[in-house]
Design an enzyme around this catalytic site. Sequence first.
Site, PDB file in Angstrom:
ATOM      1  CB  CYS A   1     -12.041   6.903  -6.028  1.00 17.87           C
ATOM      2  SG  CYS A   1     -10.646   6.413  -4.998  1.00 17.87           S
ATOM      3  CE1 TYR A   2      -5.700   7.412  -7.349  1.00 22.02           C
ATOM      4  CE2 TYR A   2      -5.879   5.843  -5.554  1.00 22.02           C
ATOM      5  CZ  TYR A   2      -5.368   7.017  -6.062  1.00 22.02           C
ATOM      6  OH  TYR A   2      -4.530   7.789  -5.303  1.00 22.02           O
TER       7      TYR A   2
END
Lengths: 347, 347, 347, 347
Positions: free
Chosen positions: A149-150
């Site tokens: 996600c990051y």
Amino acid sequence: MVKVGIVGGTGYTGVELLRLLAQHPQVRLHAITSRKEAGLPVADLYPNLRGRVDLSFTTPDDASLTDCDVVFFATPHGVAMAQTPELLAAGVRVIDLAADFRLKDTEVFQKWYGMPHSCPEILAEAVYGLPEVNREKIKTARVVGLPGCYPTSVQLGYAPLFAGGRKLVDPLHLIADAKSGASGAGRKAETSLILAESYDNFKAYGVAGHRHQPEIKQGLEAIAGYDIGLTFVPHLLPTIRGIHSTLYATILPEARDTDFQALFEQYFANEPFVDVLPAGTMPETRWVRASNYVRVAVHRPGGGDTLVILVVEDNLVKGASGQGVQCMNLMFGLPEDTGLTHIPVMP
Amino acid sequence: MVKVGIVGGTGYTGVELLRLLAQHPQVRLHAITSRKEAGLPVADLYPNLRGRVDLSFTTPDDASLTDCDVVFFATPHGVAMAQTPELLAAGVRVIDLAADFRLKDTEVFQKWYGMPHSCPEILAEAVYGLPEVNREKIKTARVVGLPGCYPTSVQLGYAPLFAGGRKLVDPLHLIADAKSGASGAGRKAETSLILAESYDNFKAYGVAGHRHQPEIKQGLEAIAGYDIGLTFVPHLLPTIRGIHSTLYATILPEARDTDFQALFEQYFANEPFVDVLPAGTMPETRWVRASNYVRVAVHRPGGGDTLVILVVEDNLVKGASGQGVQCMNLMFGLPEDTGLTHIPVMP
Amino acid sequence: MVKVGIVGGTGYTGVELLRLLAQHPQVRLHAITSRKEAGLPVADLYPNLRGRVDLSFTTPDDASLTDCDVVFFATPHGVAMAQTPELLAAGVRVIDLAADFRLKDTEVFQKWYGMPHSCPEILAEAVYGLPEVNREKIKTARVVGLPGCYPTSVQLGYAPLFAGGRKLVDPLHLIADAKSGASGAGRKAETSLILAESYDNFKAYGVAGHRHQPEIKQGLEAIAGYDIGLTFVPHLLPTIRGIHSTLYATILPEARDTDFQALFEQYFANEPFVDVLPAGTMPETRWVRASNYVRVAVHRPGGGDTLVILVVEDNLVKGASGQGVQCMNLMFGLPEDTGLTHIPVMP
Amino acid sequence: MVKVGIVGGTGYTGVELLRLLAQHPQVRLHAITSRKEAGLPVADLYPNLRGRVDLSFTTPDDASLTDCDVVFFATPHGVAMAQTPELLAAGVRVIDLAADFRLKDTEVFQKWYGMPHSCPEILAEAVYGLPEVNREKIKTARVVGLPGCYPTSVQLGYAPLFAGGRKLVDPLHLIADAKSGASGAGRKAETSLILAESYDNFKAYGVAGHRHQPEIKQGLEAIAGYDIGLTFVPHLLPTIRGIHSTLYATILPEARDTDFQALFEQYFANEPFVDVLPAGTMPETRWVRASNYVRVAVHRPGGGDTLVILVVEDNLVKGASGQGVQCMNLMFGLPEDTGLTHIPVMP
């Protein structure tokens, strides 16, 4: 119709996949497995799906995953690589939402995930599922390793600066100060995640080192073609969804005349899901809530030599399940935004 | 100086006791036990206590609890009743924050807490620690069973209507619609309590039956001297602290001329911690945040025959640890508000 | 394609209408007016609509609302009734999200909304837009007055008890304890609504009397055919969306053998948006987040004579804009759920 | 007893001053002024003070501020500098919580606060109220300009690196990525601050330039004795209180052997309110909630050349009112922590 299987659908990326796929016009949900919840109707665990998803969880053994066109793994790290060889052998394509097919260097993988890689040859052919960077390769991939996600937000935010080997900023002192909602930690019974511990609160974590740092470094180096040095500090927001990455870079003296706004607008000009905001904009995580959009803003405070890039995404959609569906669309020749046109929910 | 021991101080009522007692001018903290965390400095688990509480957790065996003047049990149900006989024998007084000494009827206790009561004779002498109702008995008690968090707010809200056997409202159809912050569920690793499951959300729970219903019923019947019928529906607020109880009662025809505002003001006139608000007020949970105050408002919508009483308390202070300190003050002849004069934190 | 205009789209019901209508396959957005924001692209105010809604706000004068098939009023109370006569004269149908066409008694309207009703004859023909009760009338209505957010949940929760004049519960002592997220108060610059005042907090409001009480009473009396007495206490949740209504009723002695679960299931059997949950369920507001669903559970604690009905809805969807679209679908002969099949967003 | 007046006590720093001063053993509250709320009991506006603060707001004219020993200004920028000359003439000392006496350069003041400075000669003598840096000067100051909330945390976090002119890090590329709860924006009726806009959300603001940047720069330059370049990006947290500053600095090659942990521990060794955490700690804003403590952690990810310093403070206490009381204690010869020993509220 694409026939889809999901392995391990009890977590947040699983239920988000179900939300998206159940509304996807070209998908038929065929099976969803969970050893622990076998027999339970999916909608009993996630009542938002009542009346919309009739499937029950099945054991991996009962599920005829080999009948599917594609199988998503929404499982803990290590599961996908164990089952992928058999699926590939049966002609099934694989999209992994965990980390099994992200890191190309098996030693780095082992260091950060604490297990040896069981199928390095498949890892070698696996495509990193960031469509804005690897669109063509994804189309023909048999195995896609979806970005974390990051890493999705950080790579998209820095990509225009490094694409094509450009040298605009000091590549060795990038700073990514990232903040994520609590759903990023998954649906886990951990004391530190309970509301009484995490509401009305804020903290950094993983400062000494976080798995997403080598992934981002690998991704940016692939884009740039040269070495990247990155300090990555994630923080836990008291929100459910949303990642806000604040990215810093020092502009090189020879690049001070660059029109960074134009650079970003051109780089993402044809992207269906990346929205470069007008100069001066400060995006909010709710601007992309429950959608596959990423919104990016470029700032240069005081006209100095520090570039500040702000990126917002929904960690469960563009940061996970939505990106998976986007890759699936590419893999099966569907319009890239099929089933992904949900407008962000605001307020 | 009162020499205090705490058994099981790793939960929220434990840390709240520590916060209050560490600032109490007449208390010396002697020991705090936790089998699981033995050896760990208390301030490592609760960094808000850094520099203020030097104690480490000890095993129950090592802790010389019998040297204390009073021991607080901030433990799961069942622990206090196992250890109280030995402490009493050593002349130590006991204040239990769990349910071991709340319900006078051992069958009711067993039904709701799933275990037989191990010392009914001590239960018989134990005093229910609600100072506004039992002040004199608490002063001389050897064992105090502190009320539950909800029962404190509900009993205080209804008490003026029933005190002295008054017959003002239909006693058999009381409705208590109560809402509590998540700290009321304790510091537990449960999936349903994590922020991603409970933030931006609201739900009822325990509708079919909740342990606090028989406790409230017992308390109100003790106040009234006659039978009480109560529907109690608790709800989970996405907040850390705070209980808001909305209490309904149908005014009896013969009591329609009652000045309920005056009744409440008189009943609580000398109470240091119960604040009857001016007519028309709608209290907020933050008005008592982190304090021992309870604020009460009486409404009669449209001048009709339904009484609506609003009560706010901090579930960890007046609903648990603060009430415990209030009882301790009474038991040791200290001014009742010693160490309890914290002004609510607002905003 | 239905040609749609929106008057006053700067508030939350306005942006929610836009979110739903922009994804509705049978709608063409024609105009959206705001005197204050005229000239501003809608997506500048609500960036979630960037790339999806190209309209700018226009002044009411410039907007050719009379070209529309239907005009939604997402305005303060009083605006719709001023403009409706002209629109009707031009053959345009009207759906009002405010209160102008809710209360049939103009004196009651004036009492609660502080203004005389300017077109009682149109009010007389206006249909109350609750499809589950008034489906057939809505189909042919020229003017629909949409229910308030609370009244939708409370009426749906009580309706099965009163439909067809049934006499199952004491009709004069209904108690509706309702809780709403902050979006219900609208997009207003008010101190009491700012996060620092309302986060980590809970309170009741409008206890002395709330506009939705007479609306609910009118609606239930229309359903029952006899007099209803209702105490309605709304509370402010520290959440964005979501209403949870906890409804209480005393079962009449002659109705104690009723199978209330079956009664509710039958009453709502064919409803596309009302989901009667299995016995024992305690619904959560997130189970309907950002969707048009209402979920209802029926409880009878301890098998006694008090019925407890739990209802959850998204106040901006089924409680406002979604219900408006549902009515529009009925009015224009479209399948009732067209453009309303969004699966709730969870987590 | 110190006789205290407060000008403009209706905002959050005002009520927090009242909370602290009402519990301060050496203070007598003499007057609190508010032109707008004159006549209103303070406890009507802030019910947490009911029974504890009896004062009513008075008009500035009625309030005999000149009778006080010290007057706090909890007012908008510009008010303190208008009234300070008269108070000084009457022998009253002044502590300003706004920005009137922070920036030494009147041109910089005018640029950022949009008004000329009305008493530069008083500004010249005013002391910047950061006790850890200016303790001795504060003791004898007639006028103290309290630091802003962000500048307190950022300066304390960087101070050990620059104290005494040390050259350990690149001074021209400091990056302060700071996050604050919503109370930092004050008690203002602004749409962007309402819960429905700011809950479950996160954003940066003031990226192009923020008033606290020149203040931090001035402070650090005063500590270092040389030029500082700082990029400061504030963000809005969906919490009430709490600032978390994540500070980055590039270690100079000649300083790579520095023991930064020891450096920080030594620098703050005798500070009553600054807690240097053990190596590896990641502090949380709740660890200082409602207290005057600041907690600091020093990290060096991967042992590289980037230093990451984490600082948490309560913006209303150490970032404003608590720091004011700390300065007052110094000015009147009281023990520095008098009335400031509140243990943080956690959970």
